[in-house]
Scaffold this motif. Sequence first.
Motif, PDB file in Angstrom:
ATOM      1  N   GLN A 167       0.824  -1.198   0.000  1.00 20.33           N
ATOM      2  CA  GLN A 167       0.000   0.000   0.000  1.00 20.33           C
ATOM      3  C   GLN A 167       0.867   1.260   0.000  1.00 20.33           C
ATOM      4  O   GLN A 167       0.556   2.249  -0.679  1.00 20.33           O
ATOM      5  N   LEU A 168       1.962   1.228   0.753  1.00 17.39           N
ATOM      6  CA  LEU A 168       2.867   2.385   0.769  1.00 17.39           C
ATOM      7  C   LEU A 168       3.540   2.559  -0.591  1.00 17.39           C
ATOM      8  O   LEU A 168       3.741   3.688  -1.042  1.00 17.39           O
ATOM      9  N   ALA A 169       3.863   1.440  -1.249  1.00 16.44           N
ATOM     10  CA  ALA A 169       4.443   1.530  -2.590  1.00 16.44           C
ATOM     11  C   ALA A 169       3.443   2.137  -3.566  1.00 16.44           C
ATOM     12  O   ALA A 169       3.800   2.973  -4.408  1.00 16.44           O
ATOM     13  N   ARG A 170       2.179   1.740  -3.444  1.00 16.11           N
ATOM     14  CA  ARG A 170       1.138   2.309  -4.310  1.00 16.11           C
ATOM     15  C   ARG A 170       0.983   3.805  -4.036  1.00 16.11           C
ATOM     16  O   ARG A 170       0.838   4.611  -4.965  1.00 16.11           O
ATOM     17  N   ARG A 171       0.988   4.161  -2.764  1.00 18.51           N
ATOM     18  CA  ARG A 171       0.890   5.577  -2.402  1.00 18.51           C
ATOM     19  C   ARG A 171       2.065   6.359  -2.975  1.00 18.51           C
ATOM     20  O   ARG A 171       1.907   7.461  -3.520  1.00 18.51           O
ATOM     21  N   GLY A 172       3.260   5.782  -2.892  1.00 20.12           N
ATOM     22  CA  GLY A 172       4.447   6.481  -3.352  1.00 20.12           C
ATOM     23  C   GLY A 172       4.462   6.718  -4.851  1.00 20.12           C
ATOM     24  O   GLY A 172       4.983   7.733  -5.320  1.00 20.12           O
ATOM     25  N   ILE A 173       3.882   5.794  -5.618  1.00 18.21           N
ATOM     26  CA  ILE A 173       3.884   5.933  -7.076  1.00 18.21           C
ATOM     27  C   ILE A 173       2.647   6.669  -7.579  1.00 18.21           C
ATOM     28  O   ILE A 173       2.545   7.036  -8.753  1.00 18.21           O
ATOM     29  N   GLY A 174       1.650   6.887  -6.685  1.00 10.46           N
ATOM     30  CA  GLY A 174       0.441   7.589  -7.092  1.00 10.46           C
ATOM     31  C   GLY A 174      -0.585   6.697  -7.752  1.00 10.46           C
ATOM     32  O   GLY A 174      -1.388   7.167  -8.564  1.00 10.46           O
ATOM     33  N   GLU A 219      -3.226   5.071  -6.470  1.00 14.09           N
ATOM     34  CA  GLU A 219      -4.430   4.797  -5.689  1.00 14.09           C
ATOM     35  C   GLU A 219      -5.670   4.605  -6.561  1.00 14.09           C
ATOM     36  O   GLU A 219      -6.618   3.930  -6.154  1.00 14.09           O
ATOM     37  N   LEU A 223       4.785  -0.260 -10.128  1.00  9.51           N
ATOM     38  CA  LEU A 223       4.602  -1.071  -8.935  1.00  9.51           C
ATOM     39  C   LEU A 223       5.272  -2.423  -9.118  1.00  9.51           C
ATOM     40  O   LEU A 223       5.297  -2.961 -10.228  1.00  9.51           O
ATOM     41  N   ASP A 250       7.519  12.617 -13.944  1.00 12.04           N
ATOM     42  CA  ASP A 250       6.914  13.251 -12.764  1.00 12.04           C
ATOM     43  C   ASP A 250       5.498  13.746 -13.037  1.00 12.04           C
ATOM     44  O   ASP A 250       4.695  13.850 -12.099  1.00 12.04           O
TER      45      ASP A 250
END
Length: 440
Positions: free
Chosen positions: A235-242, A244, A436, A413
């Motif tokens: 979940q943190l990896a998903r959050r970090g890459i955007g 969601e 991801l 970016d």
Amino acid sequence: MIKQSLLAALLLTAPAASFAKDETPAADPARLKASVEKLVSFGTRHTLSSATDPKRGIGAARNWGASEFARISKACGGCLKVERVADRFEGPRAPAGAIVENVLAIQKGTGDPAHVIMIAGHIDSRVTDPMNFTDDAPGANDDASGTALVIEAARLLSKQKHRATIVYALLSGEEQGLWGGKLLARHAKEQNWQVAALLNNDIVGGTRGTDGSIVDNRVRVFSEGIRASEDLAAQLARRGIGGEDDGPSRALAKAAIRAGESNPAIGLEVLAVRRPDRFRRGGDHLPSLELGYPAIRFTVGVEDYDHQHQDLRTEGSRKYGDTVDEMDFPYLARVTALNVALAGELADAPPAPASVSIDGAVSSNTTIGWTPVKDATAYRLYWRRADRNDWSDSRVVPSDAPTEVMLPGVVVDDHFFGVSALSADGSESIVTFGGLPPAK
């Protein structure tokens, strides 16, 4: 190189695979109505009702559903294998326990039978008190509509062969605790099915709302974004890459939009609701999400709460109860057609790439890479500005080209990226989001 360029050009301009292109007969409102009326005729289909009475109760309804699958299988030369999967469940709505049985019809794929598309609806019904298994519970819209849809989808899709396996599922125990959905998800895992999609149909046959409003041009499709199956690190990896808004189930909902737009004759707008289910409510697709399977729920554009989970009664001029006369069967036929279009395309497409990588930090260009997919004829690369939800740009790459492409002038970016797999006829998988790690 010329051959590859021609292939890419053709695929780039080819429409998504459609319900009409194979001349599949349209869903039949009369057949759907007859199925719903037959289901209602069993009096109640409560999970705790009789499993042995030949005319009344859940057992008689399941037997009828199995016989319908057998009849369809006979018409297609035995293309469906009918199975009944059962287990005992216990919970607050069945404190003494209950045997829950799902009726499945399995149409084995001709190319990759482990690649599975599932279409489901729940066959059980209830009235106001979820423990009341004796009173009549017609359950016309909730969920004889979904059951009839699954049977009609089996009739239509079984007329053709598909690369992937399609599982048509009539689920029990939804009203007691989503037990049929749990049993289906668990069975899929035990069978090592590589589930690419579960299309759950629950309350799909009405167009009138509680307030009298009519919505006959829209169907709601519910999907999760962040995956229920992901651990905290994922979940943190998903959050970090955007990512969601780009989990596999959200990608499946976007594929439903694509199916609707590619088949305008169906005449339904797909309202892709960005939550797993209706507010504080649930359905049989949720257990599949917990196991990591892409799953969505189809539900009518507007609900009539006087005709859901209600004892049959009239109070003044207000009628209550989930009865056949409150349904809209031409609408149900269109929702069925949408399911058939989506399931047919996904069953004819290769699986989605297992993972998609992106690179381009401190650069004016972005490089996209992806894992190759067996039998893919080409791949479609997608990107969009990072402030948008829908893919805006795409490029097709032939399968014999390198699985890594640089997009000059596209800044990593400022954009999101994804890749889908294409078959020779243009059938397309869901989109795998870029950046991801592969799911465990």
